[in-house]
Design an enzyme around this catalytic site. Sequence first.
Site, PDB file in Angstrom:
ATOM      1  CG  HIS A 228      -0.165   0.314   2.510  1.00 41.19           C
ATOM      2  ND1 HIS A 228       0.559  -0.636   3.174  1.00 41.19           N
ATOM      3  CD2 HIS A 228      -0.028   1.463   3.220  1.00 41.19           C
ATOM      4  CE1 HIS A 228       1.107  -0.106   4.249  1.00 41.19           C
ATOM      5  NE2 HIS A 228       0.782   1.169   4.306  1.00 41.19           N
ATOM      6  NE  ARG A 229       5.670   1.252   4.388  1.00 43.49           N
ATOM      7  CZ  ARG A 229       5.763   2.152   5.361  1.00 43.49           C
ATOM      8  NH1 ARG A 229       5.870   3.427   5.063  1.00 43.49           N
ATOM      9  NH2 ARG A 229       5.737   1.777   6.616  1.00 43.49           N
TER      10      ARG A 229
END
Length: 406
Positions: A228-229
């Site tokens: 998700h980063r």
Amino acid sequence: MKGTADTFKWILVVGARPNFMKIAPLIRAIAAHNNKNGNRIEPFLVHTGQHYDVRMSDAFFRDLQLPEPDVHLGVGSGNHGEQTGKVLIEFEKILLQEQPDLVIVVGDVNSTLACALAAVKLHIPVAHVEAGLRSFDRDMPEEINRIVTDAISDFLFTPSPDGDEHLLGGGIPKEKIFLVGNIMIDSLLFNLEQAKKTSILSLLGLSNSNADENPAMPSIPYALLTLHRPASVDNRETFNRILAGLLEVALRIPVIFPMHPRTRKQMHTFGLDGNFVFHDALPVDMSSYRDQNGLMPKIHCFEPFGYLDFLQLMANAKVVLTDSGGIQEETTVLGIPCVTLRDSTERPITVTEGTNVLVHDDPQKIVAEVSKVLEGRSRKGRRPDLWDGQTAERIISVLSEQLTSG
């Protein structure tokens, strides 16, 4: 209003899901303190609303038995400057109204920095839980948040000795630093037995257990993925390189992916949908993980899970692939091999003592490390000192003694 002579008002701040797991043990430890001490702590919980998916947020509050926030600022999404500014403006209003004796911030999200800054400008003491972590990668917005929050906090609670070294090297006075252990592990150990009672393994077709039974080890091995980063999913080339490695892994073992809303958005933007299978409803037939040739050439995606369901999945995974910081710590304690899709980590103890290995976005390294796991050659780790489930109690003890004596 500010606490009386024997009552102290402490504001605790949550903003995003990783914060919830760090605040829940502190709430429990404050309650235990109040039951056996003359000086009473009045906790006041502020949710900034930085994590704006209400359904996901509510699920974590429920699983972690967190009380309803006293205030929800509802700042929502936005660019870093916009989001940080909104939190700073709205949280300052709460501080002026409530006049707390202390503000506790955790982790490294934008809310952590904004709330610490608002408090220190009003001369309210700030405690930073999970202080001293450094990736030494200033391209990560979290790294900037860590550095600034540590610089302005009055009490810095570190999870491991490297945190102390980073703070001392940055000029933080020794008397402000307290090595207390890892607050994330408090939540993990407190909830592990409850997580074992969930039916998520059978609902996902990973176990033959009935939903009302306590699932044993899953019937088929699987890899668990989180991604998700911004550094992982906002750049098309990086996302494609990671995906190439994951698709090779998926040929050998089912890859279970509770997909973050941010990742799903970027996946659509880059036209990568065809590499994923979306399961919109549970339960899932176990046979759906393989095609007619017995292969698993795609990644199996689900809506994000609650904390207990995810903990059960992580505890039973053959391997975890992630770009998350907290998961590196949790897999180390659980003894689960962790392949981190980054080239640096602010939690190096998970590499030197734990089960973690860094592969960046290199498809060959991703496949090689997972192959080691599947062939029984993965690294064996140990649980670091003070990662024992008692970190919150140590924090509350230090703060109570320091604030009542001074």
